[in-house]
Scaffold this active site. Structure first.
Site, PDB file in Angstrom:
ATOM      1  CB  SER A 162      -0.932   0.004   1.216  1.00  0.00           C
ATOM      2  OG  SER A 162      -0.181  -0.145   2.405  1.00  0.00           O
ATOM      3  CG  ASP A 183      -4.545   5.845   5.943  1.00  0.00           C
ATOM      4  OD1 ASP A 183      -3.454   5.703   6.533  1.00  0.00           O
ATOM      5  OD2 ASP A 183      -4.851   5.200   4.925  1.00  0.00           O
ATOM      6  CG  HIS A 227      -1.302   3.886   4.066  1.00  0.00           C
ATOM      7  ND1 HIS A 227      -2.597   3.501   4.342  1.00  0.00           N
ATOM      8  CD2 HIS A 227      -0.640   2.764   3.718  1.00  0.00           C
ATOM      9  CE1 HIS A 227      -2.721   2.199   4.145  1.00  0.00           C
ATOM     10  NE2 HIS A 227      -1.555   1.719   3.777  1.00  0.00           N
TER      11      HIS A 227
END
Ligand code: NAG
Ligand code: NAG
Ligand code: NAG
Ligand code: NAG
Length: 370
Positions: A34, A339, A342
């Site tokens: 991610s 978030d 990240h």
């Protein structure tokens, strides 16, 4: 005007022009999770999951202006690097109707270094429903290759002029292992070496196919990540680093991973003298953000998320960024974390500069070129 001067200055400008065009990589190929995914997860899961929070606002609010499948408010490190190399943003490799001649991004949210089968055989739960591990991503690259270059010789040359990113990998492997009951010591002793071995072999495979420049990013200090700080909160103050507020033992895991990864990189350099293998550091910058946040413009700190559902680190597993009722902070550039897992675009921009120009990559990416 003396014609010979004109001639030699023309010649000189040709030489300069040639070397500046040579300096560009033809393409960038990225493998990872991610921290690098530019849309593959959303493409893979859109038919399977009813709600994908990262595919909803406020993701993408600062740059792009809409969600793109990137886990941030804007660009990621890979985006800043492509921009700086004069290349387009990398399309996710699973998108249709895209040209991949200037690169592709195979990274997927949740991707592991170890194969899905390994986790299943060892009763490790919480793994993603689709196998997107490093070996699968390498398979996608193999399948794409015939559309990029035709003959073996042409492919070797194409590979040589491309820039590869292998990582970050390991963060998800360790999280799945820890949340299914393995202890930190077990992870460090048994699983870190397995992860490093998979990354080593992936780099070796790419070099075997002609890759000459490979960037290998290490792990972030997960003890500084709001989700980890929330899920593994400790009543014992001594578990926290007083300077950063991060959980010490989780950072030990990242440190250990990075130490073994650096050793693997050194081994690869010795074995393949003609290849340039760059170790890219995620650890040092995130520690610096947490130690001296205001120095980087993070006036709201580095271990509290900009977008989240409350709590001391603004992370709530049942109210994550993207879900209804969860909103972002006013100015994401004043936070290092986006978030709860990240980073913000502001953080990624600073790390990308550090990878391109130093001091966060060894050697800096910009010092190498074709
Ligand atoms: C695919 O590409 C063509 C030509 O570039 C474009 O006209 C079309 O709208 C694209 N389709 C999708 C679904 O993006
Ligand atoms: C996994 O779980 C199954 C069923 O509970 C058990 O039979 C098997 O021995 C377990 N495997 C490992 C490696 O722990
Ligand atoms: C906190 O952790 C330290 C180091 O592990 C330990 O020596 C100490 O007894 C712990 N304190 C409490 C209150 O649990
Ligand atoms: C987390 O979010 C859930 C769902 O909105 C809410 O019920 C809960 O109180 C929140 N927890 C905290 C600690 O804020």
């Amino acid at each position: 005007m003396d014609l010979s001067i004109l001639f030699s200055s023309l010649l000189l400008s040709c030489v300069l022009f040639a070397s500046s065009t040579d300096a560009k990589y033809n393409a960038v190929f990225s493998f990872g999770d991610s921290f690098a995914d530019t849309g593959n997860f959303v493409i893979l899961e859109s038919q399977l999951l009813p709600v994908i929070p990262i595919d909803l606002p406020p993701y993408g609010m600062t740059f792009f202006g809409h969600p793109t499948g990137r886990c941030s408010n804007g660009r990621l490190i890979i985006d800043f690097i492509c921009e700086s190399l004069g290349l387009p943003f990398l399309p996710p490799s699973l998108s249709h109707n895209e040209s991949f001649t200037k690169g592709a991004n195979f990274a997927v949210v949740g991707a592991t270094a170890l194969d899905l089968a390994f986790f299943q055989e060892n009763n490790i739960t919480g793994i993603p429903p689709i196998d997107s591990s490093l070996s699968v991503q390498l398979g996608w690259f193999d399948a794409l290759k015939p559309s990029l270059c035709k003959t073996t010789r042409k492919c070797k040359n194409y590979m040589k002029k491309s820039l590869f990113f292998v990582g970050e990998f390991g963060g998800n492997d360790y999280n799945f292992l820890l949340t299914s009951g393995k202890t930190l010591d077990q992870v460090i002793e048994t699983y870190v070496p397995k992860v490093i071995d998979v990354v080593y072999k992936a780099v070796e495979k790419l070099i075997g196919e002609g890759a000459a420049t490979v960037v290998v990013p290490g792990n972030v200090p997960t003890g500084c990540i709001p989700a980890i700080l929330t899920l593994f909160a400790s009543p014992n103050k001594t578990d926290y680093d007083p300077q950063t507020g991060c959980l010490k033992k989780f950072n030990e895991l990242g440190k250990h991973h990075n130490l073994l990864l650096l050793k693997a990189v050194e081994q690869l350099r010795k074995k393949y003298l003609y290849a340039r293998i760059i170790y890219a550091d995620y650890y040092a910058p995130v520690i610096e953000f947490a130690s001296k946040p205001t120095q980087f413009g993070f006036s709201n700190g580095a271990i509290k998320a900009c977008c989240g559902g409350g709590g001391p680190y603004n992370y709530n597993v049942s109210a994550v960024c993207g879900l209804p009722g969860v909103s972002a902070c006013k100015d994401p550039s004043t936070y290092a974390n986006w978030d709860g897992i990240h980073l913000t675009e502001a953080s990624y921009s600073r790390i990308a500069t550090g990878w391109l120009k130093g001091p966060y990559a060894h050697p800096p990416i910009q010092n190498l070129s074709y």
